[in-house]
Motif scaffolding. Structure first.
Motif, PDB file in Angstrom:
ATOM      1  N   ALA A 126       0.813  -1.220   0.000  1.00  0.00           N
ATOM      2  CA  ALA A 126       0.000   0.000   0.000  1.00  0.00           C
ATOM      3  C   ALA A 126       0.845   1.268   0.000  1.00  0.00           C
ATOM      4  O   ALA A 126       0.375   2.333  -0.424  1.00  0.00           O
ATOM      5  CB  ALA A 126      -0.929   0.004   1.212  1.00  0.00           C
ATOM      6  N   ARG A 127       2.085   1.184   0.467  1.00  0.00           N
ATOM      7  CA  ARG A 127       2.929   2.375   0.599  1.00  0.00           C
ATOM      8  C   ARG A 127       3.180   3.101  -0.719  1.00  0.00           C
ATOM      9  O   ARG A 127       3.467   4.289  -0.736  1.00  0.00           O
ATOM     10  CB  ARG A 127       4.284   1.985   1.204  1.00  0.00           C
ATOM     11  CG  ARG A 127       4.258   1.648   2.682  1.00  0.00           C
ATOM     12  CD  ARG A 127       5.657   1.486   3.213  1.00  0.00           C
ATOM     13  NE  ARG A 127       5.657   0.973   4.567  1.00  0.00           N
ATOM     14  CZ  ARG A 127       6.275  -0.149   4.949  1.00  0.00           C
ATOM     15  NH1 ARG A 127       6.957  -0.867   4.050  1.00  0.00           N
ATOM     16  NH2 ARG A 127       6.221  -0.551   6.195  1.00  0.00           N
ATOM     17  N   LYS A 128       3.110   2.391  -1.844  1.00  0.00           N
ATOM     18  CA  LYS A 128       3.430   3.022  -3.130  1.00  0.00           C
ATOM     19  C   LYS A 128       2.301   3.917  -3.645  1.00  0.00           C
ATOM     20  O   LYS A 128       2.473   4.655  -4.604  1.00  0.00           O
ATOM     21  CB  LYS A 128       3.772   1.961  -4.176  1.00  0.00           C
ATOM     22  CG  LYS A 128       2.627   1.032  -4.535  1.00  0.00           C
ATOM     23  CD  LYS A 128       3.080  -0.015  -5.537  1.00  0.00           C
ATOM     24  CE  LYS A 128       1.957  -0.983  -5.899  1.00  0.00           C
ATOM     25  NZ  LYS A 128       2.392  -2.020  -6.852  1.00  0.00           N
ATOM     26  N   TYR A 129       1.135   3.858  -2.968  1.00  0.00           N
ATOM     27  CA  TYR A 129      -0.022   4.625  -3.432  1.00  0.00           C
ATOM     28  C   TYR A 129      -0.173   5.928  -2.650  1.00  0.00           C
ATOM     29  O   TYR A 129       0.330   6.077  -1.540  1.00  0.00           O
ATOM     30  CB  TYR A 129      -1.286   3.789  -3.284  1.00  0.00           C
ATOM     31  CG  TYR A 129      -1.292   2.548  -4.141  1.00  0.00           C
ATOM     32  CD1 TYR A 129      -1.464   2.642  -5.522  1.00  0.00           C
ATOM     33  CD2 TYR A 129      -1.137   1.284  -3.578  1.00  0.00           C
ATOM     34  CE1 TYR A 129      -1.473   1.502  -6.325  1.00  0.00           C
ATOM     35  CE2 TYR A 129      -1.143   0.144  -4.370  1.00  0.00           C
ATOM     36  CZ  TYR A 129      -1.315   0.257  -5.741  1.00  0.00           C
ATOM     37  OH  TYR A 129      -1.317  -0.863  -6.528  1.00  0.00           O
ATOM     38  N   THR A 130      -0.926   6.863  -3.243  1.00  0.00           N
ATOM     39  CA  THR A 130      -1.236   8.124  -2.568  1.00  0.00           C
ATOM     40  C   THR A 130      -2.469   7.926  -1.694  1.00  0.00           C
ATOM     41  O   THR A 130      -3.501   7.436  -2.156  1.00  0.00           O
ATOM     42  CB  THR A 130      -1.522   9.241  -3.592  1.00  0.00           C
ATOM     43  OG1 THR A 130      -0.382   9.414  -4.427  1.00  0.00           O
ATOM     44  CG2 THR A 130      -1.832  10.551  -2.877  1.00  0.00           C
ATOM     45  N   VAL A 131      -2.343   8.303  -0.437  1.00  0.00           N
ATOM     46  CA  VAL A 131      -3.433   8.108   0.522  1.00  0.00           C
ATOM     47  C   VAL A 131      -3.798   9.448   1.150  1.00  0.00           C
ATOM     48  O   VAL A 131      -2.922  10.265   1.439  1.00  0.00           O
ATOM     49  CB  VAL A 131      -3.031   7.074   1.605  1.00  0.00           C
ATOM     50  CG1 VAL A 131      -1.771   7.496   2.334  1.00  0.00           C
ATOM     51  CG2 VAL A 131      -4.162   6.835   2.596  1.00  0.00           C
ATOM     52  N   SER A 132      -5.085   9.687   1.344  1.00  0.00           N
ATOM     53  CA  SER A 132      -5.543  10.963   1.907  1.00  0.00           C
ATOM     54  C   SER A 132      -6.186  10.749   3.270  1.00  0.00           C
ATOM     55  O   SER A 132      -6.900   9.769   3.489  1.00  0.00           O
ATOM     56  CB  SER A 132      -6.564  11.622   0.965  1.00  0.00           C
ATOM     57  OG  SER A 132      -6.954  12.892   1.466  1.00  0.00           O
ATOM     58  N   THR A 133      -5.923  11.678   4.179  1.00  0.00           N
ATOM     59  CA  THR A 133      -6.580  11.671   5.488  1.00  0.00           C
ATOM     60  C   THR A 133      -6.743  13.113   5.946  1.00  0.00           C
ATOM     61  O   THR A 133      -6.198  14.032   5.330  1.00  0.00           O
ATOM     62  CB  THR A 133      -5.785  10.851   6.519  1.00  0.00           C
ATOM     63  OG1 THR A 133      -6.585  10.685   7.706  1.00  0.00           O
ATOM     64  CG2 THR A 133      -4.477  11.539   6.907  1.00  0.00           C
ATOM     65  N   GLN A 134      -7.492  13.310   7.021  1.00  0.00           N
ATOM     66  CA  GLN A 134      -7.743  14.668   7.493  1.00  0.00           C
ATOM     67  C   GLN A 134      -6.682  15.108   8.493  1.00  0.00           C
ATOM     68  O   GLN A 134      -6.157  14.304   9.250  1.00  0.00           O
ATOM     69  CB  GLN A 134      -9.144  14.809   8.093  1.00  0.00           C
ATOM     70  CG  GLN A 134      -9.472  13.839   9.206  1.00  0.00           C
ATOM     71  CD  GLN A 134     -10.141  12.579   8.682  1.00  0.00           C
ATOM     72  OE1 GLN A 134      -9.722  12.007   7.678  1.00  0.00           O
ATOM     73  NE2 GLN A 134     -11.169  12.134   9.380  1.00  0.00           N
ATOM     74  N   ARG A 135      -6.384  16.391   8.457  1.00  0.00           N
ATOM     75  CA  ARG A 135      -5.347  16.974   9.301  1.00  0.00           C
ATOM     76  C   ARG A 135      -5.669  16.761  10.784  1.00  0.00           C
ATOM     77  O   ARG A 135      -6.765  17.024  11.247  1.00  0.00           O
ATOM     78  CB  ARG A 135      -5.222  18.468   9.008  1.00  0.00           C
ATOM     79  CG  ARG A 135      -4.105  19.167   9.775  1.00  0.00           C
ATOM     80  CD  ARG A 135      -3.969  20.616   9.357  1.00  0.00           C
ATOM     81  NE  ARG A 135      -3.457  20.711   7.982  1.00  0.00           N
ATOM     82  CZ  ARG A 135      -4.188  21.053   6.927  1.00  0.00           C
ATOM     83  NH1 ARG A 135      -5.477  21.328   7.084  1.00  0.00           N
ATOM     84  NH2 ARG A 135      -3.651  21.117   5.733  1.00  0.00           N
ATOM     85  N   GLY A 136      -4.676  16.250  11.520  1.00  0.00           N
ATOM     86  CA  GLY A 136      -4.837  16.049  12.955  1.00  0.00           C
ATOM     87  C   GLY A 136      -5.420  14.710  13.342  1.00  0.00           C
ATOM     88  O   GLY A 136      -5.436  14.355  14.523  1.00  0.00           O
ATOM     89  N   ASP A 137      -5.908  13.931  12.373  1.00  0.00           N
ATOM     90  CA  ASP A 137      -6.469  12.623  12.679  1.00  0.00           C
ATOM     91  C   ASP A 137      -5.348  11.666  13.067  1.00  0.00           C
ATOM     92  O   ASP A 137      -4.216  11.777  12.577  1.00  0.00           O
ATOM     93  CB  ASP A 137      -7.219  12.075  11.462  1.00  0.00           C
ATOM     94  CG  ASP A 137      -8.028  10.838  11.795  1.00  0.00           C
ATOM     95  OD1 ASP A 137      -9.101  10.993  12.406  1.00  0.00           O
ATOM     96  OD2 ASP A 137      -7.588   9.717  11.469  1.00  0.00           O
ATOM     97  N   TYR A 138      -5.658  10.701  13.956  1.00  0.00           N
ATOM     98  CA  TYR A 138      -4.615   9.786  14.402  1.00  0.00           C
ATOM     99  C   TYR A 138      -4.043   8.955  13.258  1.00  0.00           C
ATOM    100  O   TYR A 138      -2.898   8.499  13.307  1.00  0.00           O
ATOM    101  CB  TYR A 138      -5.127   8.886  15.526  1.00  0.00           C
ATOM    102  CG  TYR A 138      -6.005   7.729  15.116  1.00  0.00           C
ATOM    103  CD1 TYR A 138      -5.471   6.471  14.926  1.00  0.00           C
ATOM    104  CD2 TYR A 138      -7.375   7.899  14.953  1.00  0.00           C
ATOM    105  CE1 TYR A 138      -6.284   5.396  14.573  1.00  0.00           C
ATOM    106  CE2 TYR A 138      -8.189   6.846  14.602  1.00  0.00           C
ATOM    107  CZ  TYR A 138      -7.639   5.588  14.410  1.00  0.00           C
ATOM    108  OH  TYR A 138      -8.451   4.533  14.063  1.00  0.00           O
ATOM    109  N   THR A 139      -4.826   8.770  12.177  1.00  0.00           N
ATOM    110  CA  THR A 139      -4.312   8.010  11.036  1.00  0.00           C
ATOM    111  C   THR A 139      -3.188   8.756  10.318  1.00  0.00           C
ATOM    112  O   THR A 139      -2.357   8.115   9.656  1.00  0.00           O
ATOM    113  CB  THR A 139      -5.431   7.687  10.036  1.00  0.00           C
ATOM    114  OG1 THR A 139      -6.075   8.908   9.626  1.00  0.00           O
ATOM    115  CG2 THR A 139      -6.465   6.757  10.650  1.00  0.00           C
ATOM    116  N   GLN A 140      -3.132  10.070  10.452  1.00  0.00           N
ATOM    117  CA  GLN A 140      -2.035  10.830   9.845  1.00  0.00           C
ATOM    118  C   GLN A 140      -0.698  10.368  10.429  1.00  0.00           C
ATOM    119  O   GLN A 140       0.264  10.123   9.700  1.00  0.00           O
ATOM    120  CB  GLN A 140      -2.230  12.329  10.064  1.00  0.00           C
ATOM    121  CG  GLN A 140      -1.151  13.192   9.415  1.00  0.00           C
ATOM    122  CD  GLN A 140      -1.360  14.685   9.653  1.00  0.00           C
ATOM    123  OE1 GLN A 140      -2.351  15.103  10.244  1.00  0.00           O
ATOM    124  NE2 GLN A 140      -0.420  15.494   9.203  1.00  0.00           N
TER     125      GLN A 140
END
Length: 242
Positions: A126-140
């Protein structure tokens, strides 16, 4: 008698003047929290906060505000009498806040478009792909810890999801419950793997009275022991925390 009555009234006014008022911040992230068609905060997290604050032992007024996650989190960290929900209780956040937990267990998935050629069954793939998340979320933070380099940051979940649906990014982390709701609503999405599992709850500013935090925790414990928390969670299709 009049003097005693006046003394009592003044004492009551003083008590009211010092009554604690909390502001709870959260993001738009159905079914956990969202604004209803009438503009009222709704969702499983909102119902749990309402149930906690209605407990006779808590004795504090409160308001709930929905806003971008980064702002919601920052207010709880920097402003007295602010709390944020539902926040993941991570090692990095442990000493930053006072905690009332657990609200629910969060299984977080990595999700792609159903029509996308993206093929990833492991974090390494999965690392080779572009992933989006929201600023400040723990997933960041989790994405960075897991070696993701192509991280797109949005102000809120809706923006990240819109980018995915438009094909501008490849992957998005999201709660399993949110994923299931989107699928029920007809979204053309595909789950790739479980990304993480976390306990979520209320994170409160360090300046709030520890006694009030203890009363809130006791109220949540009562909701859990009586089965009321389970009822609220199942109302929104969520499973009780283990």
């Amino acid at each position: 008698m009049g003097r005693l009555l006046l003394t009592g009234i003044l004492a009551l006014m003083a008590s009211s003047a010092h009554a604690e008022h909390l502001t709870f911040t959260t993001e738009s992230y159905p079914p956990y929290s969202f604004l209803s068609s009438t503009g009222k905060p709704s969702g499983v997290g909102v119902d749990l906060v309402d149930a906690i604050m209605r407990a006779s032992s808590v004795k504090a007024s409160y308001t709930i505000e929905v806003m971008p996650w980064a702002r919601a989190l920052a207010l709880a960290e920097t402003s007295k009498n602010y709390c944020v929900f539902a926040a993941a209780r991570t090692k990095e956040r442990e000493k930053t806040f006072q905690w009332v937990t657990p609200f629910f267990s969060d299984i977080n998935l990595l999700v792609a478009l159903k029509s996308s050629p993206v093929d990833a069954r492991t974090i390494e793939q999965a690392r080779k792909y572009t992933v989006s998340t929201q600023r400040g979320d723990y997933t960041q933070g989790l994405l960075k810890e897991n070696g993701f380099e192509k991280i797109d940051i949005s102000a809120n979940f809706e923006t990240s999801l819109a980018k995915l649906m438009a094909g501008r990014i490849d992957l998005i982390p999201m709660s399993e419950s949110v994923y299931n709701k989107l699928i029920r609503d007809g979204a053309e999405l595909r789950r790739l793997m479980i990304f993480s599992e976390q306990k979520l709850g209320i994170a409160c500013n360090r300046q709030i009275s520890p006694n009030l935090i203890a009363r809130m925790q006791a109220a949540l414990d009562t909701l859990r022991s009586t089965g009321e928390q389970d009822r609220i969670l199942r109302k929104y299709g969520l499973q009780p925390p283990r």
